[in-house]
Design a protein around this motif. Structure first.
Motif, PDB file in Angstrom:
ATOM      1  N   TYR A 200     -22.934  21.349  -6.640  1.00 59.52           N
ATOM      2  CA  TYR A 200     -21.978  22.358  -7.099  1.00 59.52           C
ATOM      3  C   TYR A 200     -20.928  22.529  -6.009  1.00 59.52           C
ATOM      4  O   TYR A 200     -21.252  22.450  -4.821  1.00 59.52           O
ATOM      5  CB  TYR A 200     -22.689  23.686  -7.366  1.00 59.52           C
ATOM      6  N   PHE A 201     -19.689  22.751  -6.393  1.00 57.83           N
ATOM      7  CA  PHE A 201     -18.598  22.879  -5.429  1.00 57.83           C
ATOM      8  C   PHE A 201     -17.956  24.250  -5.590  1.00 57.83           C
ATOM      9  O   PHE A 201     -17.193  24.498  -6.522  1.00 57.83           O
ATOM     10  CB  PHE A 201     -17.598  21.736  -5.618  1.00 57.83           C
ATOM     11  N   TRP A 202     -18.305  25.141  -4.648  1.00 60.66           N
ATOM     12  CA  TRP A 202     -17.876  26.532  -4.663  1.00 60.66           C
ATOM     13  C   TRP A 202     -16.435  26.654  -4.190  1.00 60.66           C
ATOM     14  O   TRP A 202     -16.026  26.079  -3.178  1.00 60.66           O
ATOM     15  CB  TRP A 202     -18.796  27.327  -3.741  1.00 60.66           C
ATOM     16  N   CYS A 203     -15.652  27.441  -4.916  1.00 60.14           N
ATOM     17  CA  CYS A 203     -14.264  27.722  -4.555  1.00 60.14           C
ATOM     18  C   CYS A 203     -14.234  28.639  -3.336  1.00 60.14           C
ATOM     19  O   CYS A 203     -14.777  29.735  -3.382  1.00 60.14           O
ATOM     20  CB  CYS A 203     -13.561  28.395  -5.732  1.00 60.14           C
TER      21      CYS A 203
ATOM     22  N   SER B 174      -9.229  29.457  -7.918  1.00 62.85           N
ATOM     23  CA  SER B 174      -9.732  28.675  -9.047  1.00 62.85           C
ATOM     24  C   SER B 174      -9.825  29.509 -10.324  1.00 62.85           C
ATOM     25  O   SER B 174     -10.232  30.671 -10.296  1.00 62.85           O
ATOM     26  CB  SER B 174     -11.117  28.117  -8.718  1.00 62.85           C
TER      27      SER B 174
ATOM     28  N   GLN C  69     -14.017  30.173 -11.599  1.00 61.47           N
ATOM     29  CA  GLN C  69     -14.885  30.876 -10.651  1.00 61.47           C
ATOM     30  C   GLN C  69     -16.337  30.878 -11.126  1.00 61.47           C
ATOM     31  O   GLN C  69     -16.582  31.024 -12.315  1.00 61.47           O
ATOM     32  CB  GLN C  69     -14.409  32.317 -10.448  1.00 61.47           C
TER      33      GLN C  69
ATOM     34  N   PHE D 230     -16.575  28.263  -9.151  1.00 58.15           N
ATOM     35  CA  PHE D 230     -16.453  26.865  -8.736  1.00 58.15           C
ATOM     36  C   PHE D 230     -15.009  26.404  -8.612  1.00 58.15           C
ATOM     37  O   PHE D 230     -14.094  27.003  -9.175  1.00 58.15           O
ATOM     38  CB  PHE D 230     -17.255  25.976  -9.689  1.00 58.15           C
ATOM     39  N   CYS D 231     -14.824  25.337  -7.871  1.00 59.14           N
ATOM     40  CA  CYS D 231     -13.513  24.789  -7.551  1.00 59.14           C
ATOM     41  C   CYS D 231     -12.889  24.073  -8.749  1.00 59.14           C
ATOM     42  O   CYS D 231     -13.570  23.338  -9.464  1.00 59.14           O
ATOM     43  CB  CYS D 231     -13.672  23.802  -6.387  1.00 59.14           C
TER      44      CYS D 231
ATOM     45  N   PRO E  78     -13.398  23.074  -0.985  1.00 58.09           N
ATOM     46  CA  PRO E  78     -14.598  23.571  -1.648  1.00 58.09           C
ATOM     47  C   PRO E  78     -15.817  23.400  -0.744  1.00 58.09           C
ATOM     48  O   PRO E  78     -15.850  22.530   0.124  1.00 58.09           O
ATOM     49  CB  PRO E  78     -14.712  22.699  -2.896  1.00 58.09           C
TER      50      PRO E  78
END
Length: 78
Positions: free
Chosen positions: A22-25, A30, A33, A35-36, A47
């Protein structure tokens, strides 16, 4: 460490799947949200990658003020 702009005032619960990334913003811009979506392009933000170790509910930060990226640490209450 520079913190991103607030995208919310609490955590978003996500049921993560073991082995999935998972790629968190981190910038707060973003539209997907927490995520990125690539909105950070051209900024100092990137991210934050998280690979789930187990299938379970995790609470991702949306205020972007956490000291425990990508997870909520209650910073939105401060």
């Amino acid at each position: 460490m520079t913190k991103g702009q607030r995208a919310g005032n609490g955590a978003i619960a996500v049921e993560v799947e073991e082995g999935k990334s998972y790629f968190w913003c981190s910038c707060g811009k973003s539209s997907k949200q927490p995520f990125c979506d690539g909105s950070h392009k051209g900024s100092e933000f990137n991210p934050v990658a998280y690979k789930a170790e187990a299938t379970k509910k995790m609470f991702f930060c949306t205020c972007k003020q956490t000291n425990n990226q990508p997870f909520c640490d209650g910073s939105h209450n401060k």
